[in-house]
Design a protein around this motif. Sequence first.
Motif, PDB file in Angstrom:
ATOM      1  N   ALA A  60       0.737  -1.082  -0.002  1.00  0.00           N
ATOM      2  CA  ALA A  60       0.288   0.143   0.016  1.00  0.00           C
ATOM      3  C   ALA A  60       1.147   1.144   0.082  1.00  0.00           C
ATOM      4  O   ALA A  60       2.045   1.288   0.311  1.00  0.00           O
ATOM      5  CB  ALA A  60      -0.982  -0.055   1.266  1.00  0.00           C
ATOM      6  N   GLU A  61       0.223   2.392  -0.282  1.00  0.00           N
ATOM      7  CA  GLU A  61       1.107   3.712  -0.472  1.00  0.00           C
ATOM      8  C   GLU A  61       1.431   4.046   0.984  1.00  0.00           C
ATOM      9  O   GLU A  61       2.506   4.574   1.353  1.00  0.00           O
ATOM     10  CB  GLU A  61       0.189   4.566  -1.143  1.00  0.00           C
ATOM     11  CG  GLU A  61       0.281   4.496  -2.690  1.00  0.00           C
ATOM     12  CD  GLU A  61      -0.430   5.660  -3.213  1.00  0.00           C
ATOM     13  OE1 GLU A  61       0.283   6.325  -4.091  1.00  0.00           O
ATOM     14  OE2 GLU A  61      -1.684   5.535  -3.248  1.00  0.00           O
ATOM     15  N   VAL A  62       0.389   4.087   2.036  1.00  0.00           N
ATOM     16  CA  VAL A  62       0.553   4.514   3.188  1.00  0.00           C
ATOM     17  C   VAL A  62      -0.279   3.621   4.291  1.00  0.00           C
ATOM     18  O   VAL A  62      -1.183   3.036   4.135  1.00  0.00           O
ATOM     19  CB  VAL A  62       0.141   5.887   3.302  1.00  0.00           C
ATOM     20  CG1 VAL A  62      -1.317   6.216   2.897  1.00  0.00           C
ATOM     21  CG2 VAL A  62       0.605   6.677   4.532  1.00  0.00           C
ATOM     22  N   LEU A  63       0.483   3.561   5.505  1.00  0.00           N
ATOM     23  CA  LEU A  63      -0.164   2.915   6.681  1.00  0.00           C
ATOM     24  C   LEU A  63      -0.443   4.221   7.731  1.00  0.00           C
ATOM     25  O   LEU A  63       0.479   4.780   7.782  1.00  0.00           O
ATOM     26  CB  LEU A  63       0.710   2.107   7.299  1.00  0.00           C
ATOM     27  CG  LEU A  63       1.243   0.883   6.656  1.00  0.00           C
ATOM     28  CD1 LEU A  63       2.530   0.367   7.214  1.00  0.00           C
ATOM     29  CD2 LEU A  63       0.519  -0.330   6.449  1.00  0.00           C
ATOM     30  N   VAL A  64      -1.850   4.352   8.111  1.00  0.00           N
ATOM     31  CA  VAL A  64      -2.221   5.223   8.873  1.00  0.00           C
ATOM     32  C   VAL A  64      -2.655   4.919  10.295  1.00  0.00           C
ATOM     33  O   VAL A  64      -3.397   4.111  10.400  1.00  0.00           O
ATOM     34  CB  VAL A  64      -3.461   5.817   8.236  1.00  0.00           C
ATOM     35  CG1 VAL A  64      -4.076   7.182   9.273  1.00  0.00           C
ATOM     36  CG2 VAL A  64      -3.075   6.605   6.970  1.00  0.00           C
ATOM     37  N   VAL A  65      -1.645   5.409  11.221  1.00  0.00           N
ATOM     38  CA  VAL A  65      -1.914   4.889  12.664  1.00  0.00           C
ATOM     39  C   VAL A  65      -2.822   5.944  13.327  1.00  0.00           C
ATOM     40  O   VAL A  65      -2.720   7.283  13.393  1.00  0.00           O
ATOM     41  CB  VAL A  65      -0.750   4.906  13.527  1.00  0.00           C
ATOM     42  CG1 VAL A  65      -0.744   4.326  14.781  1.00  0.00           C
ATOM     43  CG2 VAL A  65       0.364   3.808  12.481  1.00  0.00           C
ATOM     44  N   LEU A  66      -4.094   5.575  13.992  1.00  0.00           N
ATOM     45  CA  LEU A  66      -5.043   6.398  14.704  1.00  0.00           C
ATOM     46  C   LEU A  66      -4.490   6.549  16.205  1.00  0.00           C
ATOM     47  O   LEU A  66      -3.924   5.622  16.715  1.00  0.00           O
ATOM     48  CB  LEU A  66      -6.300   5.616  14.487  1.00  0.00           C
ATOM     49  CG  LEU A  66      -6.992   5.458  13.128  1.00  0.00           C
ATOM     50  CD1 LEU A  66      -8.305   4.735  13.110  1.00  0.00           C
ATOM     51  CD2 LEU A  66      -6.913   6.596  12.132  1.00  0.00           C
TER      52      LEU A  66
END
Length: 228
Positions: free
Chosen positions: A62-68
């Motif tokens: 994936a292009e990016v991993l987003v951590v909430l």
Amino acid sequence: MIEGRPSKEAAPSPSSAPATNKRCACRRIAGILALLLLLGVAGLLTWGGDLLVAPDPLPAHAEVLVVLTGSQQGEQSRREEALRLFGEGRADHVVLSSPRVMYLGEWVPDLMRRYLERVYGVAQAQRVVLCPHNGYSTLEEARALRHCLEEQGWRSIVVVTSNYHTRRVRYSWYQAFRDARPPVHILVHGVSDGDFEPRGWWRSRRYAKTLVGEMTKLVWTYLFDRAQ
């Protein structure tokens, strides 16, 4: 000799039969409700955790991993998982959602940047993008992060959150990005952070508390927390 007349048995009251039928119907209804209640409890104990935990299969890349954001323990587990996947080459970048607040006189994003450089090294920390915001709910956080992600032109996103948060996150992120053009491909990855496990959740006070709280938030999200 005068013989007495045979006694007649008292005839039932006209209203007694309907009353008896009514009592029988009430018992049947009560029995059905009790059975449904037992089935509901059994279903909740067996599959209640699956109502919350609904992750997507991870893509090869994936292009990016987003951590909430989340609790300190939950956020650490999410961050470590995202950086592990990043180290395996599953994504090109990592985005950390950060509250725009001060702690001990310093901005939290600045503290997080120094922490990343100290723990993971400057080179790896430079691949991490911090997105400060003041979002209160999961939907508000998704809206705030949408602006940050669109600035970078990223369209293939894996959102990393706690396992019990996955179903609600997916709904909120779909709401926040539903009008994105071109469309954004969003997948949700769940991490076990110690606050909940879907199997045998009723045996732990912490797990049960998490389930009740998250169920309440999930219902509220589906009913009221919609993107405009």
